[in-house]
Design a protein around this motif. Sequence first.
Motif, mmCIF file in Angstrom:
data_model
loop_
_atom_site.group_PDB
_atom_site.id
_atom_site.type_symbol
_atom_site.label_atom_id
_atom_site.label_comp_id
_atom_site.label_asym_id
_atom_site.label_seq_id
_atom_site.Cartn_x
_atom_site.Cartn_y
_atom_site.Cartn_z
ATOM 1 N N PHE A 27 -8.681 5.145 2.901
ATOM 2 C CA PHE A 27 -8.123 3.795 2.771
ATOM 3 C C PHE A 27 -8.877 2.818 3.684
ATOM 4 O O PHE A 27 -9.138 1.677 3.327
ATOM 5 N N LEU A 85 2.436 3.415 17.588
ATOM 6 C CA LEU A 85 2.365 4.041 16.259
ATOM 7 C C LEU A 85 0.922 3.866 15.765
ATOM 8 O O LEU A 85 0.528 2.771 15.361
ATOM 9 N N ASN A 86 0.158 4.939 15.851
ATOM 10 C CA ASN A 86 -1.293 4.860 15.615
ATOM 11 C C ASN A 86 -1.659 4.814 14.128
ATOM 12 O O ASN A 86 -2.497 4.025 13.715
ATOM 13 N N GLN A 94 3.606 7.619 -4.317
ATOM 14 C CA GLN A 94 4.943 7.718 -3.688
ATOM 15 C C GLN A 94 5.345 6.433 -2.960
ATOM 16 O O GLN A 94 6.345 6.423 -2.247
ATOM 17 N N ARG A 95 4.559 5.383 -3.147
ATOM 18 C CA ARG A 95 4.848 4.138 -2.403
ATOM 19 C C ARG A 95 5.988 3.353 -3.025
ATOM 20 O O ARG A 95 6.379 3.599 -4.151
ATOM 21 N N LEU A 96 6.514 2.398 -2.258
ATOM 22 C CA LEU A 96 7.621 1.521 -2.663
ATOM 23 C C LEU A 96 8.913 2.291 -2.923
ATOM 24 O O LEU A 96 9.735 1.894 -3.744
ATOM 25 N N LYS A 97 9.065 3.446 -2.254
ATOM 26 C CA LYS A 97 10.306 4.227 -2.367
ATOM 27 C C LYS A 97 10.906 4.429 -0.982
ATOM 28 O O LYS A 97 11.592 5.415 -0.744
ATOM 29 N N HIS A 98 10.537 3.571 -0.036
ATOM 30 C CA HIS A 98 11.068 3.599 1.330
ATOM 31 C C HIS A 98 10.553 4.745 2.194
ATOM 32 O O HIS A 98 11.132 5.038 3.231
ATOM 33 N N VAL A 99 9.489 5.407 1.734
ATOM 34 C CA VAL A 99 8.937 6.491 2.561
ATOM 35 C C VAL A 99 8.348 5.916 3.847
ATOM 36 O O VAL A 99 8.603 6.412 4.949
ATOM 37 N N ARG A 101 9.106 3.083 5.339
ATOM 38 C CA ARG A 101 10.230 2.634 6.188
ATOM 39 C C ARG A 101 10.885 3.822 6.907
ATOM 40 O O ARG A 101 11.159 3.759 8.100
ATOM 41 N N CYS A 122 -0.338 -1.967 15.220
ATOM 42 C CA CYS A 122 -1.115 -3.102 14.718
ATOM 43 C C CYS A 122 -1.635 -2.780 13.328
ATOM 44 O O CYS A 122 -1.667 -1.624 12.913
ATOM 45 N N ARG A 129 0.160 -5.638 2.119
ATOM 46 C CA ARG A 129 1.133 -4.662 1.618
ATOM 47 C C ARG A 129 1.896 -4.029 2.780
ATOM 48 O O ARG A 129 3.123 -3.926 2.748
ATOM 49 N N ALA A 130 1.155 -3.616 3.797
ATOM 50 C CA ALA A 130 1.814 -3.023 4.965
ATOM 51 C C ALA A 130 2.693 -4.065 5.656
ATOM 52 O O ALA A 130 3.808 -3.771 6.088
ATOM 53 N N LEU A 133 6.245 -4.535 4.541
ATOM 54 C CA LEU A 133 7.180 -3.587 5.154
ATOM 55 C C LEU A 133 7.422 -3.948 6.629
ATOM 56 O O LEU A 133 8.562 -3.969 7.097
ATOM 57 N N TYR A 134 6.347 -4.259 7.348
ATOM 58 C CA TYR A 134 6.460 -4.470 8.790
ATOM 59 C C TYR A 134 7.371 -5.657 9.141
ATOM 60 O O TYR A 134 8.064 -5.622 10.159
#
Length: 151
Positions: A27, A85-86, A94-99, A101, A122, A129-130, A133-134
């Motif tokens: 990624f 949180l590195n 599997q994204r957008l299913k609260h994994v 979070r 950071c 996209r991240a 959530l953040y």
Amino acid sequence: MGEIEIRDIVESDYEEWLRLFELYLVFYEKSLPTEIKEATFKRALDPSVDMWSSLAIHPETKKPIGLVNYLRHMSTWSVTDQLYLNDLYVEEGQRLKHVGRNLIEYVYAKGDAMGAPNVYWCTDMTNHRAQLLYTKVGWYSGKVIYKRPPG
Ligand code: ACO
Ligand code: ACO
């Protein structure tokens, strides 16, 4: 999807952990030598090292689908340690299913349990996209990051 389990890694997770960590590096269009990946996994398992790694487990397949790596350090602004949180990664399908979070909230709970409730991380300005959530699980500090130039 049923209940996602989040748990710390165990020794037998190496192959699946590596698969997710390498997807995370893809990624970022980066690769790392094997010795660094092995060292990171070993440190995350070592109870004498303040670094951890946790996996999100799919409720049906029981396969790891997400990964979070984090470490603890002191601060001059607090008597309690902080968690950094590195790395955070969720498999594409599997994204957008609260994994994501759930992985962050697991780190929050670990921080509370170990007396290091301040958690920070950071991301790239362009990783919108991240950030979607953040902004829900955290707040934007307004800080910029600088690094020592290479060489
Ligand atoms: N509009 C509005 N909200 C949105 C949108 C959108 N288009 N897309 C997503 N969201 C929201 C969702 O509604 C959700 O919020 P909710 O919990 O209130 O419903 C949130 O964004 C996404 O949350 P999750 O589903 O928990 O996140 P996911 O499991 O998809 O994981 C992650 C997010 C980790 C960023 C994943 O996309 C990923 O692995 N990306 C590639 C690697 C990456 O960017 N990692 C983070 C780098 S920074 C670091 O490592 C510290
Ligand atoms: N235009 C162009 N360049 C400028 C200007 C200006 N108006 N003002 C300053 N600079 C340049 C200087 O030329 C110098 O560059 P140079 O070395 O090429 O000549 C540089 O900016 C300043 O460098 P120093 O003199 O080494 O810095 P100084 O001793 O002034 O300290 C500091 C800078 C620490 C930011 C000081 O201003 C300070 O304490 N500020 C308040 C507290 C603060 O902001 N701390 C940093 C917070 S972030 C953190 O703590 C990790």
